[in-house]
Design a protein around this motif. Structure first.
Motif, PDB file in Angstrom:
ATOM      1  N   GLU A 128     -69.818-101.647 -14.379  1.00 26.36           N
ATOM      2  CA  GLU A 128     -71.087-101.657 -13.654  1.00 26.36           C
ATOM      3  C   GLU A 128     -72.094-100.735 -14.339  1.00 26.36           C
ATOM      4  OE1 GLU A 128     -70.506-103.184  -9.423  1.00 26.36           O
ATOM      5  OE2 GLU A 128     -70.551-101.016  -9.348  1.00 26.36           O
ATOM      6  N   SER A 152     -76.456-106.329 -10.024  1.00 24.63           N
ATOM      7  CA  SER A 152     -77.439-107.373  -9.716  1.00 24.63           C
ATOM      8  C   SER A 152     -76.944-108.784 -10.037  1.00 24.63           C
ATOM      9  CB  SER A 152     -78.774-107.094 -10.424  1.00 24.63           C
ATOM     10  OG  SER A 152     -79.310-105.865  -9.985  1.00 24.63           O
ATOM     11  N   LYS A 212     -71.742-101.760   0.909  1.00 15.97           N
ATOM     12  CA  LYS A 212     -72.347-100.423   0.946  1.00 15.97           C
ATOM     13  C   LYS A 212     -72.547 -99.991   2.409  1.00 15.97           C
ATOM     14  CE  LYS A 212     -74.603-101.617  -3.360  1.00 15.97           C
ATOM     15  NZ  LYS A 212     -75.299-101.083  -4.505  1.00 15.97           N
ATOM     16  N   ALA A 246     -78.219-101.328 -13.833  1.00 14.00           N
ATOM     17  CA  ALA A 246     -78.298-102.708 -13.322  1.00 14.00           C
ATOM     18  C   ALA A 246     -77.942-102.790 -11.840  1.00 14.00           C
ATOM     19  CB  ALA A 246     -77.371-103.609 -14.130  1.00 14.00           C
ATOM     20  N   ILE A 247     -77.546-101.668 -11.239  1.00 11.95           N
ATOM     21  CA  ILE A 247     -77.079-101.722  -9.854  1.00 11.95           C
ATOM     22  C   ILE A 247     -78.242-101.593  -8.888  1.00 11.95           C
ATOM     23  CG2 ILE A 247     -75.644-100.610  -8.118  1.00 11.95           C
ATOM     24  CD1 ILE A 247     -73.729 -99.878 -10.332  1.00 11.95           C
ATOM     25  N   GLY A 248     -78.431-102.636  -8.099  1.00 14.47           N
ATOM     26  CA  GLY A 248     -79.466-102.625  -7.074  1.00 14.47           C
ATOM     27  C   GLY A 248     -80.879-102.634  -7.639  1.00 14.47           C
ATOM     28  N   HIS A 288     -67.434 -95.707  -7.457  1.00 14.97           N
ATOM     29  CA  HIS A 288     -68.704 -96.422  -7.579  1.00 14.97           C
ATOM     30  C   HIS A 288     -69.776 -95.446  -8.057  1.00 14.97           C
ATOM     31  CE1 HIS A 288     -72.324 -98.619  -6.439  1.00 14.97           C
ATOM     32  NE2 HIS A 288     -71.577 -99.706  -6.430  1.00 14.97           N
TER      33      HIS A 288
HETATM   34  C1  PEP Z   1     -72.583-102.717  -6.463  1.00 11.21           C
HETATM   35  O1  PEP Z   1     -72.866-102.174  -5.405  1.00 11.21           O
HETATM   36  O2  PEP Z   1     -71.461-102.527  -6.953  1.00 11.21           O
HETATM   37  C2  PEP Z   1     -73.556-103.595  -7.091  1.00 11.21           C
HETATM   38  C3  PEP Z   1     -73.254-104.165  -8.226  1.00 11.21           C
HETATM   39  O3  PEP Z   1     -74.746-103.754  -6.425  1.00 11.21           O
HETATM   40  P1  PEP Z   1     -75.863-104.875  -6.745  1.00 11.21           P
HETATM   41  O4  PEP Z   1     -75.148-106.180  -6.877  1.00 11.21           O
HETATM   42  O5  PEP Z   1     -76.774-104.821  -5.561  1.00 11.21           O
HETATM   43  O6  PEP Z   1     -76.524-104.464  -8.015  1.00 11.21           O
END
Ligand code: PEP
Length: 257
Positions: A170, A216, A15, A174-176, A98
């Motif tokens: 994704e 995550s 990122k 669940a992201i971040g 993304h």
């Molecule tokens: C991502 O940025 O694609 C991602 C899955 O982030 P994280 O692992 O921090 O949830």
């Protein structure tokens, strides 16, 4: 084809993190783990780190990716970077669509499709992200959302080109966030995505496609997720910024090397 014959790809998504000296340090720390890896290891880094990453990963087995690309080869698109520019400098992968691009930068299914085609034309391997928002999961429309995003991204792409595409499931919630999909939830949607790909391209292409989970993923949950039949690796944000955490995930994907 079964899981063992598909390519497992562990890709870090840095990122908007890491200055060039910080990037160099992290790559140095990753080299040993990557050397013994039984999977493909990719780092997708900010544009400003690409040159450092391409140069420092030579001969290490670590592949370099960008986090986005534009759909035109060149032109009056201030602030954008084309797929051709990335390929010319030795980049091999690119993350497309993304959820942060979709949420904050007005990325649409149409632009995801155009960027995916541009990446393929330039010889890059696109990692195309799809996934539902929390409200969509709660409304029980996860499959509808993921099917729509997947088919839109693949529109007009030949079966031959599809062989170079990775899809990353994704779930946005669940992201971040520290909330991971359970192994079963992730497996269920990755298997569904494979079905969507099969409906479009047939069984051989679908069975050969690498489908990652992202959201995550960390040293604690990676082994369980990666053991699932339809999960062929991970797209990893936060945990890819730490060599030790990313290394543990690489080892989990390599059969616990
Ligand atoms: C991502 O940025 O694609 C991602 C899955 O982030 P994280 O692992 O921090 O949830």
């Amino acid at each position: 084809m079964n899981k063992a014959l598909r390519e497992t790809v562990i890709a870090g998504n840095w990122k908007m993190n890491k200055t060039r000296p910080e990037a160099a340090l992290l790559i140095e720390e990753l080299k040993n783990t990557a050397a013994g890896a039984g999977c493909e290891v990719v780092i997708c880094v900010p544009y400003t780190d690409l040159e450092t990453a391409v140069s420092l990963t030579k001969g290490t087995g670590i592949k370099v990716g960008a986090e986005n690309c534009h759909f035109k080869d060149s032109g009056a698109y201030t602030g954008e970077i084309s797929a051709l520019m990335l390929a010319e400098m030795g980049v091999e992968y690119v993350v497309i669509g993304h959820s942060e691009r979709r949420q904050y930068f007005a990325e649409t299914d149409l632009t995801v499709n155009r960027r995916t085609k541009a990446a393929l034309n330039a010889g890059l391997k696109p990692i195309v992200c799809v996934g539902e928002m929390l409200a969509e999961r709660e409304d029980l429309i996860t499959e509808d959302v993921v099917e729509l995003q997947t088919t839109a991204a693949l529109t007009g792409i030949s079966a031959k080109d599809a062989e170079n595409i990775i899809i990353a499931y994704e779930p946005v919630w669940a992201i971040g966030t520290g909330k991971t999909a359970t192994d079963e939830q992730a497996e269920e949607v990755c298997a569904f995505i494979r079905k969507v790909v099969e409906n479009k391209y047939g069984k051989d292409i679908a069975e050969g496609m690498t489908i990652q989970y992202g959201g995550s993923m960390n040293p604690k949950n990676a082994a369980g997720l990666l053991a699932k039949e339809n999960i062929d690796g991970g797209l990893i944000g936060g945990a890819s910024l730490n060599a030790s955490d990313f290394g543990i995930i690489i080892k989990a994907a390599s059969g616990g090397l």
